[in-house]
Design a protein around this motif. Sequence first.
Motif, short mmCIF file in Angstrom:
data_model
loop_
_atom_site.label_atom_id
_atom_site.label_comp_id
_atom_site.label_asym_id
_atom_site.label_seq_id
_atom_site.Cartn_x
_atom_site.Cartn_y
_atom_site.Cartn_z
N UNK A 144 -37.76 -55.56 -122.26
CA UNK A 144 -38.53 -54.56 -123.00
C UNK A 144 -37.66 -53.36 -123.37
N UNK A 145 -36.76 -52.98 -122.49
CA UNK A 145 -35.95 -51.78 -122.71
C UNK A 145 -34.46 -52.11 -122.75
N UNK A 146 -34.12 -53.29 -123.26
CA UNK A 146 -32.71 -53.71 -123.27
C UNK A 146 -31.84 -52.77 -124.11
N UNK A 147 -32.32 -52.37 -125.28
CA UNK A 147 -31.53 -51.48 -126.13
C UNK A 147 -31.34 -50.12 -125.48
N UNK A 167 -28.76 -50.42 -122.70
CA UNK A 167 -27.41 -50.46 -123.27
C UNK A 167 -26.97 -49.06 -123.71
N UNK A 168 -27.88 -48.34 -124.34
CA UNK A 168 -27.57 -46.98 -124.76
C UNK A 168 -27.28 -46.07 -123.59
N UNK A 169 -28.00 -46.31 -122.50
CA UNK A 169 -27.81 -45.52 -121.29
C UNK A 169 -26.40 -45.70 -120.75
N UNK A 170 -25.93 -46.95 -120.74
CA UNK A 170 -24.58 -47.22 -120.27
C UNK A 170 -23.53 -46.60 -121.18
N UNK A 171 -23.78 -46.61 -122.47
CA UNK A 171 -22.82 -46.00 -123.40
C UNK A 171 -22.77 -44.47 -123.23
N UNK A 172 -23.91 -43.91 -122.89
CA UNK A 172 -24.03 -42.44 -122.83
C UNK A 172 -23.18 -41.83 -121.73
N UNK A 173 -23.14 -42.50 -120.57
CA UNK A 173 -22.48 -41.90 -119.42
C UNK A 173 -21.05 -42.40 -119.28
N UNK A 181 -19.57 -44.46 -116.22
CA UNK A 181 -19.66 -45.91 -116.05
C UNK A 181 -18.45 -46.63 -116.64
N UNK A 182 -17.75 -46.01 -117.58
CA UNK A 182 -16.51 -46.54 -118.16
C UNK A 182 -16.66 -47.99 -118.61
N UNK A 183 -17.71 -48.26 -119.35
CA UNK A 183 -17.95 -49.61 -119.86
C UNK A 183 -17.44 -49.71 -121.30
N UNK A 184 -16.77 -50.81 -121.61
CA UNK A 184 -16.41 -51.03 -123.01
C UNK A 184 -17.58 -51.71 -123.72
N UNK A 185 -17.51 -51.82 -125.04
CA UNK A 185 -18.63 -52.36 -125.82
C UNK A 185 -18.97 -53.79 -125.42
N UNK A 186 -17.94 -54.57 -125.07
CA UNK A 186 -18.20 -55.96 -124.67
C UNK A 186 -19.06 -55.99 -123.41
N UNK A 187 -18.71 -55.13 -122.42
CA UNK A 187 -19.49 -55.08 -121.18
C UNK A 187 -20.92 -54.66 -121.47
N UNK A 188 -21.08 -53.63 -122.30
CA UNK A 188 -22.41 -53.11 -122.61
C UNK A 188 -23.27 -54.16 -123.29
#
Length: 322
Positions: free
Chosen positions: A105-108, A111-117, A120-127
């Motif tokens: 329900x809240x997948x997008x 994903x946005x949450x992970x990009x925001x912070x 977390x140091x996530x690249x786009x592939x991880x996100x």
Amino acid sequence: MNGIDKQWIKNIPKFESSDGRRLKFSDEFIKNKLYKALTNKEIICLARGEGRSFRLNDIILHPEILFDWGEKSMHAFLDNTQDEVRKFCDPRIINKERIIYYIEQYSNELKGYYRKYKYFECNDYDVNNFVENLILKVSIEESSSVLLCIKDWIIYALHTMGISELKKISPCISCSYGEDRFKKAIKFGWGRRPYNKYCVIMDNWIHRHEEGIAYRRMEYVNEVLNRYGLKWFSNKHNEIMLKYGIFPQKLVGYYLLDRNLDNKINKYVINKHYVDKWEEDEEFEIGQSLYFDQKIDFEKLGMYNTIYQYDGQAFTIAGRRN
């Protein structure tokens, strides 16, 4: 013994019982009990700051709610108009389908949450892939304790993100531990409220051996999440998350702080049930089991709509307002 904690105890100018009775023992007697708790290896001493005006009014003007029922997490405020969310938050229910429903329900947003912070140091592939991987791993997970941790994380994440139906819900209450516990608690007590004259610092404890059941350190949460490719914030506040709230049996009292005082401590208000126990047995120590009758009467429970109980192994619901 922690020198900072000891100084806080030393600076207490007076004690009061939460029910207003005259205390039969000296200030030195109570301070010695608080000192001994600091050296008890079986428990972790905690602190929680509270400065929100509506909570201060409840705590100071209606201490019977705090000391009979504790400081509850936001789960306890849900009412029957929020039944679906309330069921999802129920400690007895670990439903894979509902967990996956909320992830999808809240997948997008996740994903946005992970990009925001940046932490977390996530690249786009991880996100882009972590949601799909999370759903797969949840679907095959057999451990109820791991699923419960994942469910709690989802509630935390959506709560922190400001998702409307979970914005005001958290499954735990945050407390600080260690030598800076009061310093951390004061920050949350005063918060961003320079106009607040008062705040309270709750003085509570938890059994050390109950980690993963009654409480979780942030390190524990991250350990479980890492297996799922998830991350959470580092433990910079020496934070312990108490499941469903501070239970009154483990709430010794609170410090009332006043900005206008030199040492800020106006007084220390003791849980009346500890006063009862010390009047009965002066050898009783903080960290030992404390029992008292709790008759659930929602007419006297303010905003609480759910009361949880804990038997040392699991949480269940003791009562719920209709």
